[in-house]
Each structure stands twice: as C-alpha cells, then as structure tokens.
Design a protein around this motif. Structure first.
Motif, PDB file in Angstrom:
ATOM      1  N   ASP A   8       7.799  -0.803 -11.042  1.00 62.00           N
ATOM      2  CA  ASP A   8       6.338  -0.795 -10.928  1.00 62.00           C
ATOM      3  C   ASP A   8       5.854   0.576 -11.718  1.00 62.00           C
ATOM      4  O   ASP A   8       4.654   0.702 -11.708  1.00 62.00           O
ATOM      5  CB  ASP A   8       5.750  -0.817  -9.403  1.00 62.00           C
ATOM      6  CG  ASP A   8       5.981  -2.225  -8.947  1.00 62.00           C
ATOM      7  OD1 ASP A   8       6.178  -2.254  -7.745  1.00 62.00           O
ATOM      8  OD2 ASP A   8       6.242  -3.068  -9.698  1.00 62.00           O
ATOM      9  N   CYS A 155       2.008  -6.430   0.724  1.00 62.88           N
ATOM     10  CA  CYS A 155       1.954  -5.092   0.155  1.00 62.88           C
ATOM     11  C   CYS A 155       3.178  -3.966   0.771  1.00 62.88           C
ATOM     12  O   CYS A 155       3.439  -3.145   0.269  1.00 62.88           O
ATOM     13  CB  CYS A 155       0.637  -4.630  -0.442  1.00 62.88           C
ATOM     14  SG  CYS A 155      -0.577  -4.524   1.010  1.00 62.88           S
ATOM     15  N   TYR A 183      -2.061  -5.873  -6.780  1.00 61.42           N
ATOM     16  CA  TYR A 183      -0.906  -5.952  -7.459  1.00 61.42           C
ATOM     17  C   TYR A 183      -0.989  -4.983  -8.553  1.00 61.42           C
ATOM     18  O   TYR A 183      -2.119  -4.890  -9.203  1.00 61.42           O
ATOM     19  CB  TYR A 183      -0.751  -7.283  -8.342  1.00 61.42           C
ATOM     20  CG  TYR A 183      -0.279  -8.595  -7.177  1.00 61.42           C
ATOM     21  CD1 TYR A 183       0.965  -8.633  -6.647  1.00 61.42           C
ATOM     22  CD2 TYR A 183      -1.480  -9.227  -6.470  1.00 61.42           C
ATOM     23  CE1 TYR A 183       1.066  -9.891  -5.800  1.00 61.42           C
ATOM     24  CE2 TYR A 183      -1.114 -10.256  -5.542  1.00 61.42           C
ATOM     25  CZ  TYR A 183       0.087 -10.645  -5.295  1.00 61.42           C
ATOM     26  OH  TYR A 183       0.324 -11.544  -4.398  1.00 61.42           O
ATOM     27  N   TYR A 209       3.062  -1.193  -4.864  1.00 62.87           N
ATOM     28  CA  TYR A 209       2.354  -2.551  -5.126  1.00 62.87           C
ATOM     29  C   TYR A 209       3.266  -3.353  -6.294  1.00 62.87           C
ATOM     30  O   TYR A 209       3.562  -2.707  -7.078  1.00 62.87           O
ATOM     31  CB  TYR A 209       1.093  -2.726  -5.699  1.00 62.87           C
ATOM     32  CG  TYR A 209      -0.044  -1.978  -5.030  1.00 62.87           C
ATOM     33  CD1 TYR A 209      -0.031  -2.448  -3.792  1.00 62.87           C
ATOM     34  CD2 TYR A 209      -0.837  -1.132  -5.299  1.00 62.87           C
ATOM     35  CE1 TYR A 209      -1.128  -1.908  -2.844  1.00 62.87           C
ATOM     36  CE2 TYR A 209      -1.884  -0.680  -4.341  1.00 62.87           C
ATOM     37  CZ  TYR A 209      -1.987  -1.022  -2.958  1.00 62.87           C
ATOM     38  OH  TYR A 209      -3.018  -0.546  -1.982  1.00 62.87           O
ATOM     39  N   ILE A 212       2.342  -7.857 -10.916  1.00 57.87           N
ATOM     40  CA  ILE A 212       1.861  -9.228 -10.752  1.00 57.87           C
ATOM     41  C   ILE A 212       2.736  -9.983 -11.283  1.00 57.87           C
ATOM     42  O   ILE A 212       3.070 -11.336 -11.041  1.00 57.87           O
ATOM     43  CB  ILE A 212       0.355  -9.607 -11.104  1.00 57.87           C
ATOM     44  CG1 ILE A 212      -0.191 -10.913 -11.082  1.00 57.87           C
ATOM     45  CG2 ILE A 212       0.116  -9.079 -12.794  1.00 57.87           C
ATOM     46  CD1 ILE A 212      -0.480 -11.265  -9.619  1.00 57.87           C
ATOM     47  N   PHE A 215       6.130 -10.185  -9.548  1.00 53.38           N
ATOM     48  CA  PHE A 215       5.825 -11.250  -8.243  1.00 53.38           C
ATOM     49  C   PHE A 215       5.790 -12.590  -8.616  1.00 53.38           C
ATOM     50  O   PHE A 215       6.756 -13.496  -7.940  1.00 53.38           O
ATOM     51  CB  PHE A 215       4.569 -10.937  -7.580  1.00 53.38           C
ATOM     52  CG  PHE A 215       4.396 -11.427  -6.321  1.00 53.38           C
ATOM     53  CD1 PHE A 215       5.240 -10.733  -5.099  1.00 53.38           C
ATOM     54  CD2 PHE A 215       3.769 -12.653  -5.870  1.00 53.38           C
ATOM     55  CE1 PHE A 215       4.973 -11.434  -3.666  1.00 53.38           C
ATOM     56  CE2 PHE A 215       3.577 -12.976  -4.646  1.00 53.38           C
ATOM     57  CZ  PHE A 215       4.295 -12.408  -3.532  1.00 53.38           C
TER      58      PHE A 215
END
Ligand code: SAM
Length: 295
Positions: A8, A155, A183, A209, A212, A215
């Motif tokens: 991230d 989260c 995200y 977070y 996206i 995930f």
C-alpha cells in the motif's frame, strides 16, 4: 512491516486489538452520543447519499440497503456481521431482511450496547453478539454462513487477507461477501498525499487501507467469483465534508478542553483524522467502494 503495508505504500504503526478497544472506549462519547445520536441511527458510518436523500439517518439506512442488495440478503440467510459498532448493522439485517445474524466485535463496551439494541429492536432471538476478532473468527464454525458483511470495519485488519481467508472458511459453498470500506487507489503517493493519509490513519487508529486492486486480487485468489466494486465516493462526500467542518471548530475547542483535562488525546486525534479524511478522499489517493463477491 507486513507485506500489505509495503504494497500500500503507507508507513504507519501496526494497530493492535488493544489499541482499537482503547480507541473506541476513549471516543465513546463522540461515536455514541454525537454521531449515532438517534435511536434509529445507531450506526457509525458515512451513509450513502443519493438524489433525494436529506438526512444522515436516511443515508445510513440507504447504505445498509445497498450492501444488503449487493448480496441479495433475505430471510433464509445466516449472516456473519463483521461491522462491529453498536450493533446497528446486525439488528437491521435481522429486522429489515429477516436474517439470522451473528455479530462479531472486539470491543466489550460496544458489544454491551449492541446486545441492548437487539432487545430494544425485538430481534434478540435472531441476533447473537460474540466477542471475537474477525481476522481469527475463533468462535465461528466452518462452512456455516450464507453472507459475510463488513461496513467500515475491515479496514481495521492489519492484513485484510487474514479476514478474507477466515471469511472463505466460514462461508458455505455458495456464500456471498460484501465489504464496504476506504481503499487505496494509488500506490506511489506524493508527499502531501502521504501526509494526509498517514494523519487520517493515525487519528482513527488504523494501520493501513488495502489497495482496491490487491483486495480484489485476494478475493479472486481465494476462489471468490463475480467480484464487483461500486465506487461510492460521490455518495459519501457529504458526510466526509460534514466531518471535516466539525474538525474546523472541534479541533481548536478540543485543544482548549484538553488543556483543562476535559478532553482526552485520543478524541483530539480523532478530530485531526476528521480534518484529513476529506482532502485525502478528494485526492486520487483514497477511494470508497462497496466490494461484493460470491463463492
Ligand atoms: C468504524 S466502526 C464501524 C461501525 C459499524 N460499521 C457501524 O455502522 O456502526 C469499526 C468497528 O470495527 C470493530 N473492529 C475493529 N477491529 C476488529 C477486529 N479485529 N475484529 C472485530 N471487530 C473489530 C471496532 O470495534 C468497531 O466497532
């Protein structure tokens, strides 16, 4: 630093369950008395504003309906609610959609309010609350739920994949999942984006977070299919802005109250996060999505 935090590109301290419990105890008056100050609105989330939505109460209701519709929630379903909070999601799923629900949370304080809410709403025969960590699900049997639901809560998992692995384990073969959250949508953040996101995460006691894409890749990797992601950024911006406005007076007032020992440092940190979440969401760094999938 965990694999996910490196992916991230965010560099905050790992948040322990004790930190989260402490955060929600210290900020109880903000979340319970101020944010969810209405008996029909015991939720702590942004809500979903669309055309015609006038109040936060309506938006909060809309958001739960959006999640429920995304997994086609109905009276034959057994739901594992991983939203936590004061039990609004779990009791709503039982009352409005007739589902049988088990709600998980690691905060004993919030769980006690949630159990009372289930009685108040007359669904205590359909909803059970357990003190359990949604990245471990130690009290949850394999293959026993139709739906796993998370709203602005997953989260808090340091490694979101640990939650997804547990969700896969406890879902039945045709189970469905919905996770609505903030995200990351960018990996290489500018200095200012990094500052905004880091201050926001720190103030709300989050460690990161998920991106996206990561995930959704994790969902696919674990065997989930029909993965959809609805970007709801425009629908939450009203709440994001209201929270930002609150921080403009809430922080200076909090600083003063803090000086006289009437407001704790955690509440002050919450106000800092309330300030930064708005420009961070306005930037390309962070997004807000309703992600659903099925096995
Ligand atoms: C922002 S609140 C979400 C509240 C909820 N969505 C609502 O609408 O009221 C985040 C919740 O996640 C819970 N939580 C955080 N980490 C958790 C974990 N590892 N396992 C279970 N619950 C957790 C917190 O205690 C808190 O209740």
């Amino acid at each position: 630093m965990s694999k996910h935090k490196q992916r991230d590109g965010i560099n905050t301290e790992k948040t322990s369950n004790d930190d989260v419990r402490d955060y929600y105890s210290q900020c109880h008056s903000i979340y319970h008395e101020k944010w969810s100050d209405d008996s029909d609105r015991e939720s702590i989330h942004y809500g979903y504003f669309d055309e015609g939505t006038e109040t936060l109460g309506e938006a909060v209701h809309n958001m739960k309906s959006k999640l429920a519709d995304s997994v086609d929630l109905g009276p034959d379903d057994r739901v594992l609610d991983c939203s936590g909070g004061y039990g609004d999601n779990a009791t709503w799923q039982a009352k409005e959609r007739g589902a049988e629900v088990v709600g998980l949370n690691i905060s004993p304080l919030q769980l006690s309010y949630a159990r009372e809410l289930a009685k108040e709403r007359g669904v205590d025969d359909k909803v059970e609350f357990r003190e359990d960590d949604f990245t471990k699900m130690e009290t949850v049997e394999d293959n026993s739920f139709d739906v796993v639901w998370g709203l602005e809560s997953i989260c808090y998992a340091d490694d979101k994949r640990e939650f997804l692995e547990q969700a896969k384990r406890v879902l039945k073969d045709d189970g469905r999942i919905v996770v609505t959250d903030w995200y990351m949508e960018k990996r290489d953040l500018s200095f200012i984006e990094d500052l905004m996101v880091t201050q926001w995460l720190k103030g709300w006691r989050l460690s990161n977070y998920a991106h996206i894409d990561d995930f959704q890749d994790d969902l696919a990797d674990l065997g989930f299919e029909n993965i959809t992601s609805e970007n709801a950024e425009d629908n939450i911006m009203k709440s994001a802005f209201d929270i930002f406005l609150f921080s403009l007076w809430g922080y200076p007032l909090g600083k003063l109250l803090n000086f006289f020992g009437r407001q704790n440092d955690t509440e002050l940190g919450n106000a800092v996060a309330c300030f930064y979440q708005y420009p961070a969401l306005k930037s390309d760094a962070v997004t807000y999505s309703i992600v659903s999938a099925e096995l």
